[in-house]
Write a protein that holds these residues in place. Structure first.
Motif, mmCIF file in Angstrom:
data_model
loop_
_atom_site.group_PDB
_atom_site.id
_atom_site.type_symbol
_atom_site.label_atom_id
_atom_site.label_comp_id
_atom_site.label_asym_id
_atom_site.label_seq_id
_atom_site.Cartn_x
_atom_site.Cartn_y
_atom_site.Cartn_z
ATOM 1 N N ALA A 197 47.691 33.521 45.792
ATOM 2 C CA ALA A 197 47.037 34.638 46.490
ATOM 3 C C ALA A 197 46.860 34.334 47.966
ATOM 4 O O ALA A 197 46.677 35.256 48.780
ATOM 5 C CB ALA A 197 45.685 34.936 45.843
ATOM 6 N N ALA A 212 45.632 33.338 40.113
ATOM 7 C CA ALA A 212 45.542 32.452 38.950
ATOM 8 C C ALA A 212 46.520 31.289 39.028
ATOM 9 O O ALA A 212 46.352 30.290 38.332
ATOM 10 C CB ALA A 212 45.794 33.242 37.657
ATOM 11 N N CYS A 266 50.618 39.833 48.153
ATOM 12 C CA CYS A 266 50.173 38.449 47.961
ATOM 13 C C CYS A 266 50.437 38.027 46.517
ATOM 14 O O CYS A 266 50.645 38.858 45.628
ATOM 15 C CB CYS A 266 48.687 38.299 48.273
ATOM 16 S SG CYS A 266 48.262 38.688 49.990
ATOM 17 N N GLY A 267 50.419 36.730 46.309
ATOM 18 C CA GLY A 267 50.661 36.204 44.969
ATOM 19 C C GLY A 267 49.422 36.300 44.096
ATOM 20 O O GLY A 267 48.387 36.845 44.480
ATOM 21 N N SER A 268 49.537 35.714 42.909
ATOM 22 C CA SER A 268 48.443 35.769 41.947
ATOM 23 C C SER A 268 47.380 34.719 42.259
ATOM 24 O O SER A 268 47.714 33.565 42.558
ATOM 25 C CB SER A 268 48.983 35.547 40.532
ATOM 26 O OG SER A 268 47.926 35.356 39.609
ATOM 27 N N SER A 324 45.679 29.102 45.903
ATOM 28 C CA SER A 324 46.543 29.711 44.897
ATOM 29 C C SER A 324 47.634 30.515 45.598
ATOM 30 O O SER A 324 47.689 30.575 46.832
ATOM 31 C CB SER A 324 45.733 30.629 43.980
ATOM 32 O OG SER A 324 45.289 31.772 44.703
ATOM 33 N N GLN A 363 40.587 35.092 36.430
ATOM 34 C CA GLN A 363 41.722 34.436 37.103
ATOM 35 C C GLN A 363 41.297 33.239 37.946
ATOM 36 O O GLN A 363 41.960 32.197 37.940
ATOM 37 C CB GLN A 363 42.459 35.459 37.990
ATOM 38 C CG GLN A 363 43.139 36.558 37.205
ATOM 39 C CD GLN A 363 44.055 37.385 38.077
ATOM 40 O OE1 GLN A 363 45.087 36.930 38.534
ATOM 41 N NE2 GLN A 363 43.657 38.636 38.327
ATOM 42 N N ARG A 364 40.213 33.362 38.668
ATOM 43 C CA ARG A 364 39.817 32.302 39.586
ATOM 44 C C ARG A 364 39.029 31.194 38.913
ATOM 45 O O ARG A 364 39.265 30.011 39.172
ATOM 46 C CB ARG A 364 38.996 32.901 40.734
ATOM 47 C CG ARG A 364 38.457 31.891 41.719
ATOM 48 C CD ARG A 364 39.536 31.032 42.343
ATOM 49 N NE ARG A 364 40.386 31.758 43.255
ATOM 50 C CZ ARG A 364 41.335 31.186 43.985
ATOM 51 N NH1 ARG A 364 41.562 29.883 43.872
ATOM 52 N NH2 ARG A 364 42.083 31.901 44.797
#
Length: 354
Positions: free
Chosen positions: A181, A193, A189-191, A179, A52-53
């Motif tokens: 996150a 990615a 929290c959000g993603s 992001s 993802q990162r």
């Protein structure tokens, strides 16, 4: 969403196609399935693709930027025109943002506004030349591309030492590296990615979706693209609609230039050099007709995402840049062929129904 203008004599679809879904719905579903399938395939072949990162975050950041580029081209295509200067307009707008940050010490929001105004102005000039002279948009935008290439290069040479503005206002680093996150509501929290830069893409898509789907001006833009002569006879100010389309195209191109600069951290003359092919690929693969009259905002996102997934996946598989460009060129050729076939089939259906 897909917005189109159909000839008044066309037989309603439910009478001719039963319960079949419209072509553009099938097309968007097909694009979505293809994006997901390719993502899974590349993830199986190279598990790092699903990181993802390290992989998905920069991939989606590029997709967000190139979707705005494709939307800029889509707006021009909606009136049956094209914008070959979309990359240079991006560089032109970004140059003003960089200048504002470096010399005027503007905050990030003010520099972005200056960027959008510059893009809208150069787009309006282009649209005015096309509407006023009647010269093909291909010729005018190609000439504008060369003019801006020289102008932007001269400006950077005169105003900078390293051919780039490197001053970064507060907040722009967050756009590049943060992001969803980093946005939390309590423990949720959000993603990691999805980049925060994508918020500009979402706003652009919502604005264009509303314009083409809910306003009279949007319908007039599509009518102008579908049949300029009929639109003129219907009382639509086609010249002003062409001017508006190119103004919006320039504004969106400038927004993409700002996003590209924020993604790299520098404002330089080479911004937008590689925007031409993605601008057509995303729009045409998404269902926008080259002849005008049909646009697809959501389809443009899916078309750009498909190209981004293919590019990133083949890159991880070790495919060279030259081979990658060949594949992307073949995809564009197939998309253009499909666009032509769809136009012919639609015309024949109308003829048979009359």
């Amino acid at each position: 969403m897909t917005t189109s203008i159909s000839p008044p004599e066309t037989v309603p679809e439910e009478k001719t196609a039963g319960h079949r879904m419209p072509f553009w719905v099938n097309q968007r579903l097909g694009l979505l399935v293809l994006v997901i399938a390719l993502g899974i395939l590349f993830g199986v072949l190279r598990p790092a693709f699903l990181d993802q990162r390290l992989v998905l975050f920069p991939l989606l950041r590029d997709v967000a930027t190139l979707t705005v580029v494709a939307l800029a081209q889509m707006v021009a295509l909606s009136v049956g025109h094209m914008n070959l200067a979309v990359g240079r307009m991006a560089a032109f707008g970004a140059m003003f943002a960089g200048l504002g940050y470096d010399r005027l010490h503007l905050p990030m929001q003010a520099g972005l506004l200056l960027c959008l105004v510059a893009g809208a102005v150069i787009g309006a000039v282009t649209g005015w030349l096309i509407a006023r002279t009647g010269v093909s948009s291909f010729v005018v935008t190609l000439a504008m591309d060369f003019a801006l290439l020289g102008l932007v290069s001269l400006m950077y040479s005169a105003l900078t030492e390293d051919a780039a503005f490197t001053t970064r206002p507060a907040g722009i680093d967050a756009l590049r590296s943060y992001s969803l996150a980093d946005i939390c509501v309590g423990p949720i929290c959000g993603s990691p990615a999805i980049p925060q830069l994508a918020q500009f893409t979402v706003l652009a898509m919502l604005g264009l979706g509303f314009l083409y789907g809910c306003t009279r001006i949007g319908r007039e833009l599509l009518l102008t693209g579908a049949n300029p002569a009929a639109a003129e006879l219907s009382g639509i100010p086609t010249g002003r609609r062409v001017l508006l389309a190119h103004t919006l195209s320039g504004l969106l191109a400038a927004l993409a230039g700002f996003m590209a600069a924020a993604g790299t951290g520098t404002f330089r003359a080479s911004i937008g050099d590689d925007f031409m092919l993605p601008s057509f690929l995303g729009a045409v693969l998404g269902g926008t007709l080259l002849t005008g009259g049909v646009v697809s905002v959501l389809g443009t996102l899916l078309g750009t995402a498909l190209v981004g997934v293919i590019r990133k996946g083949l890159d991880l598989l070790g495919v060279g840049l030259e081979s990658l460009n060949i594949y992307l060129g073949c995809i564009l050729l197939l998309a253009l062929s499909a666009d032509r076939i769809r136009t012919v089939v639609s015309y024949r259906k109308v003829v048979r129904s009359t």
